[in-house]
Design a protein around this motif. Structure first.
Motif, short mmCIF file in Angstrom:
data_model
loop_
_atom_site.label_atom_id
_atom_site.label_comp_id
_atom_site.label_asym_id
_atom_site.label_seq_id
_atom_site.Cartn_x
_atom_site.Cartn_y
_atom_site.Cartn_z
N GLU A 222 0.83 -1.21 0.00
CA GLU A 222 0.00 0.00 0.00
C GLU A 222 0.87 1.25 0.00
N GLU A 223 1.95 1.21 0.79
CA GLU A 223 2.85 2.37 0.84
C GLU A 223 3.39 2.68 -0.54
N LEU A 226 0.70 4.25 -2.63
CA LEU A 226 0.38 5.62 -2.20
C LEU A 226 1.51 6.59 -2.57
N LEU A 229 1.07 8.34 -5.63
CA LEU A 229 -0.14 9.16 -5.74
C LEU A 229 -0.04 10.51 -5.03
N VAL A 230 1.13 10.82 -4.41
CA VAL A 230 1.19 12.02 -3.58
C VAL A 230 0.99 13.31 -4.40
N LEU A 236 -7.29 12.50 -3.71
CA LEU A 236 -6.34 11.42 -3.51
C LEU A 236 -4.95 11.90 -3.07
N ALA A 240 -3.00 10.72 0.19
CA ALA A 240 -1.79 9.91 0.04
C ALA A 240 -0.62 10.54 0.79
N ARG A 244 1.47 8.97 3.73
CA ARG A 244 2.91 8.79 3.61
C ARG A 244 3.62 9.35 4.84
N LEU B 323 -7.33 5.61 4.67
CA LEU B 323 -6.86 6.89 4.12
C LEU B 323 -7.71 8.04 4.65
#
Lengths: 300, 375
Positions: A222-223, A226, A229-230, A236, A240, A244, B323
């Motif tokens: 997942e990290e 993500l 996606l920052v 999103l 993200a 993070r 999230l």
């Protein structure tokens, strides 16, 4: 309870007292000439130098040199009038301030006196929690009796230093708990402090509390997802980035926790980082829950 | 508005103050590095640096003297300073000894003080001793050396006032005339007892001796006696240090973290500096949680995030829920910090800088240079 400044000693002390009180114990929490915090954390008015009940079974006090000296003086001299004449004298106040260890000795004396006090044939307190000063000052405070035993040949001070020292180094009665955050400087200080507790103080070390530990919330997969996606547009991207930062912090904390565990041969209680904005009784109850869960029951 | 670097730039001395554990040392080192990069001969005087920071500055060897950060330390991280960076770590005991040595009229008197048990305790343990010596060292560095800029880190003080009051408090101790008259000179403990009994309120002194023992009083008498004649030198020096701190070439940089406890302490510092007309060059909020959500609109829920995830490779409800929770938690913390910081910023016109968490957790010269960019 000691550790680097700002690691949450007062919060952990208050929570530990609640844990013991939940098990039916009578607990006294002593702050040492501090900006008093524990009573407020428990939702009670500040106690000042007079012992007050802050929560059922939990009493608090802020031990100050002036009050402790007065109590000690009255105890030795037996008469308050003599004490007032002598100790309220300006010159004497000057001495008390500048003879370096005297303030520490009388404050520690008051605390240990409470710890050994009996009422109706049983101890007045089942547990006395000392919310001690930060690292260096805590060592200074705790080494005063042994320093006096080494340098003062006789007299009332020596007599008191003797029983205080005996009590401090008795593992059945006194134990040092280290409090730290899972961060570089606090962990380094805890490790150095631990060496001093063993070497300089010769006291029993009982526990390590690692406070405000962030949880591992995202898997490595997942990290990775993500991280890509920052820069994405909202919603999103911001989500993200928050994730993070959380993951980075959790990763760092995990490394420092590992380091603390490896360097300190102590049972560790890990208190999770709680998303708390307002610190008060409810928040401390949650920390107490975490301590109970982490330690698998109340403290020994 | 100008940054803190611009505000500190023209000054010769920057003093970083603030509560413990907020990153004062790192900010101090970053400010000095920044000036060195720009061509200055800059010194950072630290109190208790983290080990890796100390290593980065080449401070692996202790001592009360300045050492130059070697060229290769910069080259390793691709930095090419136009000036020079020096670093040192304050040794409180040694600074005291140097002070005594400077003011003692003769070697005999110097040795008498240095060997006194009370002096030895006091120089390392008396409350405020560290603060006093930090000031003393600063004065020496500012007057006897030719640095373009000196950045001073300060000890973590429990109370904001310690820092400015410590010299006066300790001088009050050294210069107490009544105590000196009462206690010195004494040849032996017996004589001291006699003197105590003779002087005003004989039983007061006797009672005191019963508590502390005669030895402690004899030590104190010996110590105060040793300082006779040196007191004026100390006092003049402390007055000069105080005067230096109010000069426009000096600037205080208040460093804080955005927690309520740290903000309270920083407000007390600020009020105190302001009351003493000490020049404030900037406010640094360190380890701030950044505001990640643009505008004031509501934060996205798990559903919205899951839909967005579906657009970039696949929806995942469980991940989306985490999230959403993480972002909400993050923003709540950011908002709470911002409210706390606004209270501080409302008090001051000084330039300010917000340094985000993690980015401030630096351990090498490159990290310090990045931190300096934020100031």
């Amino acid at each position: 309870m000691t550790g680097k400044g700002g690691v949450g000693k007062s919060t952990v002390s208050a929570a530990l007292a609640l844990v013991a009180a939940r098990a039916g114990k009578r607990v006294l929490v002593c702050e040492v000439n501090a900006q008093e915090r524990v009573a407020a954390l428990l939702g009670a008015p500040l106690a000042g130098p007079v012992i007050q009940e802050a929560a059922p079974g939990v009493f608090t006090v802020n031990v100050t040199p002036h009050e402790a000296m007065r109590e000690y003086g009255v105890m030795v001299l037996r008469f308050r009038t003599i004490y007032d004449a002598v100790f309220e004298n300006r010159l004497v106040r000057y001495f008390l301030r500048v003879v370096p260890s005297l303030a520490e000795l009388v404050m520690l004396g008051k605390i240990l006196n409470e710890a050994r006090a009996e009422e109706g044939g049983r101890p007045r307190w089942d547990l006395v929690v000392v919310d001690a000063p930060a690292t260096g000052h805590a060592v200074q405070l705790l080494r005063v009796p042994s320093a006096l035993v080494d340098t003062v040949p006789g007299g009332p001070l020596r007599h008191d230093a003797d029983w205080m020292e005996a009590m401090l180094v008795d593992p059945a009665r006194t134990s040092v708990a280290l409090v730290t955050l899972p961060e570089e400087m606090p962990v380094n200080e805890a490790i150095e402090l631990d060496a001093q507790v063993r070497g300089v103080l010769g006291m029993h070390r009982g526990a390590l509390f690692v406070n405000a530990m962030p949880e591992t919330r995202f898997s490595p997969g997942e990290e990775a997802r993500l991280a890509a996606l920052v820069e994405a547009p909202p919603p999103l991207g911001p989500a993200a980035r928050a994730a993070r930062l959380q993951a980075l912090r959790a990763g760092q904390a995990a490394r420092y926790l590992t380091r603390a565990r490896a360097a300190l041969d102590l049972p560790a209680t890990v208190i999770p980082l709680l998303p708390i904005v307002e610190w008060g009784r409810a928040a401390v109850e949650r920390v107490a829950d975490a301590i109970e869960a982490g330690a698998g029951g109340g403290p020994a | 508005m100008n940054g803190i670097k611009e505000s500190v730039g023209p000054r010769r001395v920057a003093v970083c103050v603030g509560p413990g554990g907020v990153g004062k040392t790192t900010v101090a080192a970053a400010l000095a590095l920044d000036r060195a990069l720009a061509g200055a001969r800059a010194l950072v005087c630290t109190i208790d640096p983290a080990r890796r920071l100390a290593n980065a500055l080449g401070l692996s060897t202790l001592g009360n003297v300045e050492s130059r950060v070697p060229e290769h330390k910069f080259a390793e991280v691709g930095l090419h300073p136009k000036g020079e960076l020096f670093a040192m770590m304050l040794d409180v005991k040694r600074t005291w000894d140097e002070l005594v040595t400077r003011h003692a009229p003769d070697p005999h008197r110097r040795e008498r003080i240095l060997r006194n048990r009370l002096y030895q305790q006091m120089s390392s343990a008396l409350a405020g001793s560290q603060e006093y010596m930090a000031m003393e060292k600063l004065y020496e560095l500012a007057t006897d050396r030719d640095y373009d800029v000196i950045v001073l880190d300060t000890p973590p003080t429990a109370h904001a006032l310690d820092f400015l009051e410590a010299p006066d408090r300790i001088l009050d101790f050294l210069g107490n005339e009544t105590a000196r008259a009462l206690l010195g000179p004494v040849a032996g403990a017996g004589k001291l007892g006699l003197r105590l009994a003779q002087l005003g309120g004989g039983y007061i002194a006797k009672t005191l001796a019963r508590f502390t023992g005669q030895e402690v009083l004899a030590d104190l008498g010996d110590f105060l006696q040793g300082f006779q004649g040196m007191y004026d030198g100390f006092k003049d020096r402390a007055a000069a240090v105080h005067a230096l701190l109010s000069r426009p070439e000096v600037g205080f940089v208040l460093v804080t973290s955005p927690t309520p406890v740290a903000i309270e302490e920083t407000l007390a510092f600020h009020e105190r500096l302001h009351a003493e007309s000490m020049p404030i060059a900037g406010l640094v909020a360190n380890r701030v949680t950044p505001d990640l959500w643009p505008g004031d609109g509501p934060l996205p829920g798990a559903e919205a995030l899951s839909r967005a995830l579906a657009g970039v490779g696949g929806g995942d409800d469980a991940l989306a829920a985490r999230l959403a929770g993480t972002l909400a938690e993050h923003q709540a913390l950011a908002a709470a910090e911002r409210r706390a910081l606004d209270r501080l910023f409302a008090e001051s016109e000084a330039p300010r800088a917000l340094v985000p968490r993690l980015e401030s957790d630096v351990h090498d010269l490159a990290g310090l240079a990045r931190l300096a960019e934020r100031l």
